[in-house]
Enzyme design. Structure first.
Site, short mmCIF file in Angstrom:
data_model
loop_
_atom_site.label_atom_id
_atom_site.label_comp_id
_atom_site.label_asym_id
_atom_site.label_seq_id
_atom_site.Cartn_x
_atom_site.Cartn_y
_atom_site.Cartn_z
N SER A 144 0.86 -1.18 0.00
CA SER A 144 0.00 0.00 0.00
C SER A 144 0.90 1.22 0.00
O SER A 144 1.96 1.22 0.62
CB SER A 144 -0.90 0.04 1.24
OG SER A 144 -2.05 -0.75 1.06
N GLU A 190 -1.79 19.28 -4.46
CA GLU A 190 -3.05 19.32 -5.21
C GLU A 190 -3.98 18.17 -4.85
O GLU A 190 -4.97 17.95 -5.54
CB GLU A 190 -2.74 19.28 -6.71
CG GLU A 190 -1.97 20.49 -7.22
CD GLU A 190 -0.46 20.38 -7.02
OE1 GLU A 190 -0.01 19.40 -6.40
OE2 GLU A 190 0.27 21.26 -7.51
N SER A 191 -3.73 17.42 -3.83
CA SER A 191 -4.55 16.33 -3.26
C SER A 191 -3.72 15.06 -3.06
O SER A 191 -2.80 15.07 -2.27
CB SER A 191 -5.86 16.11 -3.99
OG SER A 191 -6.73 17.22 -3.78
N HIS A 202 -3.22 0.36 -3.54
CA HIS A 202 -3.27 -0.82 -2.67
C HIS A 202 -3.24 -2.03 -3.61
O HIS A 202 -4.07 -2.12 -4.52
CB HIS A 202 -4.56 -0.84 -1.84
CG HIS A 202 -4.76 0.43 -1.05
ND1 HIS A 202 -4.05 0.71 0.09
CD2 HIS A 202 -5.55 1.51 -1.27
CE1 HIS A 202 -4.40 1.90 0.55
NE2 HIS A 202 -5.31 2.40 -0.25
N CYS A 258 -6.18 18.75 -8.00
CA CYS A 258 -6.92 20.00 -8.11
C CYS A 258 -6.11 20.98 -8.94
O CYS A 258 -4.89 20.90 -8.99
CB CYS A 258 -7.14 20.60 -6.72
SG CYS A 258 -8.02 19.47 -5.65
#
Lengths: 134, 134
Positions: A58, A65-66, A71, A86
């Site tokens: 993971s 920007e996020s 996973h 974003c």
């Protein structure tokens, strides 16, 4: 992305029939995440990858920007990924393409969402208020 | 979750009309993430939160069962969150409820997805092969 449409684009993908050796290689997954973040034209803030026992990886890249996450289930040749960015300068699809290529996914299923639709329009005042106190 | 249905549940939510002071408080957001992870009955591996200037917080919790993420826009009273957990012992909805409560969201929009549908059925062999070499 046009003003008033939303704040970001979130691409959520199922990567099937990947190379299981890649899915289980924590260093390759880490590289894939970083390269994916770069491909979206995002700025990396922090990242972390973890290998599970007996298998599976993971990982997470927080970008200005996020984020991008992954996973993996090597035992099923499957990886769950999402690329959320974003700003008009970013392109989440380029990040997904990098992940797909690194993981050698042969089948892919995608849900793409626009996030924060209406948020700008519904709310005002804080931006101005914050300017006054900072 | 029944075998053969999927590998995990991914709840993606738009939290509107939140308390902007909470959305901009990195410590409260960190606590919300950790409490949300606990509420899902997941095991925390790593977490990270970041405050942006002039405002906004992003954070994630990587859990053994996948992840929880948050990105806030205090200036719009909005937060983009997602809670992704695997395994029958977890409940992503409880995590979302904790986030909603901490952020004091008055409106919420949700997309819930089952991840990895068909992955188990489509792929076999690696699990047995891996047992032989480990």
């Amino acid at each position: 992305m046009k003003r008033g449409v939303g704040l970001g684009r979130h691409v959520i993908a199922e990567l099937y029939d990947c190379d299981p050796r890649v899915l289980d290689d924590v260093r390759v997954v880490e590289t894939a995440l970083i390269e994916a973040a770069k491909a979206t034209n995002s700025t990396i803030i922090n990242y972390y990858v973890h290998r599970f026992k007996p298998y599976g990886v993971s990982g997470y890249v927080l970008v200005a920007e996020s984020h991008i996450s992954i996973h993996t289930w090597p035992e099923y040749g499957y990886a769950a990924v999402d690329v959320f960015t974003c700003g008009e300068h970013t392109d989440p699809w380029r990040g997904l393409e990098v992940l797909r290529r690194f993981l050698k996914a042969r089948h892919i299923s995608i849900v793409a969402m626009v996030r924060g639709v209406g948020a700008k329009e519904a709310y005002s005042g804080y931006e101005e208020a914050a300017k006054e106190v900072t």
